[in-house]
Scaffold this active site. Structure first.
Site, PDB file in Angstrom:
ATOM      1  N   CYS A   1      -6.499   0.880  13.148  1.00  0.00           N
ATOM      2  CA  CYS A   1      -7.815   0.687  11.868  1.00  0.00           C
ATOM      3  C   CYS A   1      -8.958   0.027  12.755  1.00  0.00           C
ATOM      4  CB  CYS A   1      -7.916  -0.387  11.072  1.00  0.00           C
ATOM      5  SG  CYS A   1      -7.223  -0.584   9.629  1.00  0.00           S
TER       6      CYS A   1
ATOM      7  N   SER B   1       0.817  -1.508  -0.135  1.00  0.00           N
ATOM      8  CA  SER B   1       0.170   0.296  -0.232  1.00  0.00           C
ATOM      9  C   SER B   1       0.790   1.601   0.097  1.00  0.00           C
ATOM     10  CB  SER B   1      -0.940  -0.039   0.607  1.00  0.00           C
ATOM     11  OG  SER B   1      -1.560   0.932   1.511  1.00  0.00           O
TER      12      SER B   1
END
Lengths: 403, 377
Positions: free
Chosen positions: B320, B196
């Site tokens: 998250c 990512s």
């Protein structure tokens, strides 16, 4: 071990007669050109060999890499310079030989004395150095007739030069020594190979490409530039003439019966190439044609197409099979570019059933209703000329900054 | 500001941003358009693809551009599971994966796949012997993260890869989002690998999945068939170019970054060992840029907010899950006590971190945290 010099053998040039000096000079120039970005070196040329005296021994590998593709060189050898003292010569000989041999190598010493005042004569040198090397380097076998490694020892007044390795050159003749020819470069597999083979025989190339926007894309033009650049890898640079061809191609399409359009198109291309030949003071036209490969490459087609000019049309691949051509294309590095899938001037406007046996009189009759001379002149006048160097890349510098 | 939440996201590198903007401004054509403007965009995408393929260090792989780590993980796992379901329905992963891996496996379980979740030891590392015993003839995919996002534990990826390839027909995927650029990595034993961009100073909304050539995936996104049908949707040219650049800058700086991070890691460990209020969670063998510690007397949130007042940014376990107020599944799997889990915080550094940041962070910690514990039992 430091490589101080490179010994170059000419091969074919040395069999030439009075022109030899011209060939040698040309080769000298080509070598200097191909290394123009490196530290300058002195070149000493003789009858059948040439010495490069390196000023920067660190660049020896780079210089040798470039020598490998220069036409006119049969082979070359890296040379080390030794002090004249015999012990020093022996020590260097051992270093040099052990760097190139493996177990059971057949070996020989060949001494030469250009300085006859040296205390040992040739035979004594051979014996002294040979026996020392044999004692010091394990696994060598002596072989006088067909050695795998020949240690040459050249005694000169300033130093002794040693070499033990022979590297194969590209052969052929120095580019430029065989004058100039126009190469019809379509973008396919064959034409770059034909160009390469002519270069190998010393011919300098002016490449011609027929560009038909919007029927062929910018990408196909880029592809041809890349091919020309790849060919420039052998000669330093290649001039590419890009001929605007759309008008002529469309006119042929309207005027000539469909099964004859291909023949007529080829005739116009050849006429334009002929004009460019005159303009660039070239002596011949080169094509990548191979007999029977496609409709335009039958003997009948060639007769009908060739009828437009008296200029020699050279077809180095005429008897080559496609597989042989592909092998060479891979070897010279044009294969990957050639197979990029863009329409080129040969593949568009192809009739469904082109004549494989066109008649010269018929095609001339069909063309007689149009004044092609003017159109050809216009195309020649509007031709764009680009000089390509090795390493051309379609991406611009500013784009590189993005990555 | 002292930003130490780099495992959540990093600051984009100015050069990456400038590439991103430039491509948006100048080469906004659709790379699938056949006109020259489109061809230009397409050539940029191709160049980005080649550069990324080279920089992954995976031999003979193709790169699929995605919207980021979550999409890459979804594509890797579902894509191989469904494409290979005829060979078997057994899948293996670990208990400490990122939710974008775990949740995918849970959904596959509901869809009739059989999933084995490998447990980890206190250090957060799986056992290779256990992996070996779990491999079955019908195992079609193993997915093991390279570096854990909460505690930085490093999995034995190479050894696992050898084991998987010699004992089974399974493909091997790794979520390497937290590993790339922070330490020496070796992706050669992987069949699929997730990256990512925004975790290594790239732009958000851009990531990749590297796939060994010859492996077929069942695509997640159906549509115009872009990227050879692996991922339909107009290719994000600026994202791809910026990703390639971020990767290059990261790989170039990797050696120095690795050395620096190791130094800081030691400094921080040393510091926390001498802070009586702190319990270290991350092991000594963990990745150098992630350090998980706990202040058992406080909750993680209190520590985070207290430091934020000093313009120092760290986070509770992972970004998250930290808003969901759930107990960290990673720390639970490592056998960390509930009290320690409540007080856990994560300090995560970037490859561009300075030694000064670390010094200041320690000073601020000492100013802020110990006083909070006065009166707490």
């Amino acid at each position: 071990m430091q490589i101080d010099r490179i010994l170059i053998r000419y091969g074919e040039i040395s069999t030439k007669g009075r022109n030899r000096n011209k060939f040698i000079k040309r080769l000298q120039q080509n070598i200097a050109d191909s290394c123009s970005d490196l530290t300058p070196f002195h070149i000493e040329s003789g009858r059948d060999r040439m010495h490069l005296e390196l000023n920067n021994p660190d660049e020896a590998d780079q210089v040798m890499d470039r020598l490998k593709i220069i036409f006119g060189i049969q082979s070359f050898s890296p040379v080390i310079k030794s002090d004249r003292d015999l012990d020093e010569v022996k020590r260097n000989a051992v270093d040099l030989v052990s760097s190139v041999v493996s177990e059971g190598t057949l070996f020989k010493v060949k001494a030469r004395r250009s300085d006859k005042t040296y205390p040992l004569d040739t035979n004594e040198l051979n014996y002294e150095i040979g026996s020392h090397v044999l004692r010091q380097v394990p696994g060598l076998k002596v072989e006088m007739k067909r050695p795998e490694v020949e240690l040459t020892v050249e005694v000169r007044s300033e130093a002794v030069y040693l070499s033990a390795q022979t590297i194969q050159g590209a052969g052929g003749m120095p580019i430029g020594s065989g004058n100039k020819a126009v190469l019809m470069l379509s973008g396919g597999l064959d034409s770059p190979v034909a160009g390469y083979q002519m270069m190998k025989r010393g011919v300098e190339l002016e490449a011609v490409h027929f560009f038909s926007p919007p029927f062929t894309s910018e990408k196909s033009k880029e592809k041809v530039k890349m091919l020309a650049s790849e060919l420039a890898g052998f000669s330093g640079s290649v001039k590419l003439h890009i001929v605007p061809f759309t008008d002529i191609q469309q006119t042929i399409h309207q005027q000539v019966p469909e099964n004859y359009t291909m023949t007529s198109t080829r005739r116009m291309m050849l006429r334009i190439a002929d004009e460019l030949k005159k303009k660039t003071n070239s002596k011949a036209i080169v094509t990548g044609e191979s007999l029977g490969q496609v409709a335009s490459q039958t003997l009948e087609s060639m007769e009908a197409i060739n009828a437009v000019t008296n200029t020699p049309v050279l077809r180095p691949l005429i008897s080559s099979d496609k597989t042989e051509i592909i092998d060479i294309a891979k070897e010279i590095g044009t294969y990957e570019t050639s197979i990029l899938p863009f329409e080129d001037c040969c593949t568009i406007f192809t009739p469904a059933a082109p004549k494989t046996r066109p008649k010269t009189e018929k095609v001339a009759f069909y063309e007689s209703f149009i004044d092609f001379d003017d159109m050809i002149q216009k195309a020649v006048d509007q031709t764009e000329v680009i000089t390509l160097k090795p390493g051309y890349n379609a991406e611009s510098e500013t784009d590189s900054a993005l990555f | 500001m002292i930003y130490l939440d780099n495992s959540a996201t990093t600051q984009p590198h100015p050069e990456v941003v400038s590439s991103y903007i430039k491509v948006n401004e100048q080469y906004y054509a659709n790379p699938s358009s056949i006109h020259t403007f489109g061809e230009k965009a397409s050539s940029l995408v191709n160049r980005a693809k080649e550069q990324c393929e080279e920089l992954t260090g995976m031999t003979d792989s193709r790169v699929i551009f995605t919207s980021g780590g979550t999409e890459s993980n979804n594509l890797a796992i579902k894509g191989t599971a469904y494409a290979r379901a005829d060979r078997g329905k057994h899948l293996i992963t670990t208990e400490i994966e990122h939710p974008s891996v775990l949740e995918v496996f849970k959904s596959l379980e509901r869809d009739g796949f059989d999933v084995t979740y490998l447990p980890v030891n206190r250090d957060g590392v799986i056992s290779l012997e256990n992996l070996k015993t779990q491999l079955r003839p019908d195992t079609i995919l193993v997915s093991i993260m390279y570096v854990n996002n909460e505690i930085g534990s490093i999995q034995p990826i190479n050894e696992a890869g050898e084991l998987i390839h010699s004992c089974s027909q399974a493909l091997f995927h790794s979520d390497a989002v937290q590993a790339f650029g922070k330490m020496k990595t070796d992706f050669r034993s992987l069949d699929l690998m997730t990256l990512s961009a925004h975790k290594f100073h790239g732009m958000k909304g851009s990531g990749l999945l590297a796939v060994k050539k010859g492996i077929q995936l069942a695509p997640e996104m159906l549509g115009g068939g872009q990227q050879e049908g692996d991922r339909s949707g107009t290719v994000n040219t600026p994202g791809a170019v910026a990703l390639a650049k971020a990767m290059r800058l990261t790989v170039e700086g990797q050696l120095t970054a690795g050395e620096n991070l190791k130094k800081y890691h030691i400094m921080l460990r040393d510091f926390f060992t001498h802070q009586p209020e702190v319990t270290l969670i991350s092991s000594e063998n963990a990745a150098p840029h992630i350090l998980s510690v706990s202040v058992p007397g406080l909750t993680g949130e209190v520590v985070v907010h207290a430091l934020a007042q000093k313009d120092v940014y760290i986070t509770t376990s992972s970004a998250c899950s930290s808003k969901l107020n759930k107990k960290s599944h990673v720390l639970t799997a490592c056998g960390v006590s509930d009290r320690s889990i409540r007080g856990a915080v994560r300090i995560s550094m970037s490859s561009l971190q300075s030694a000064e940041d670390i010094q200041k962070f320690m000073t601020h910690w000492q100013e802020v945290i110990p006083p909070l514990l006065k009166g707490v039992k």
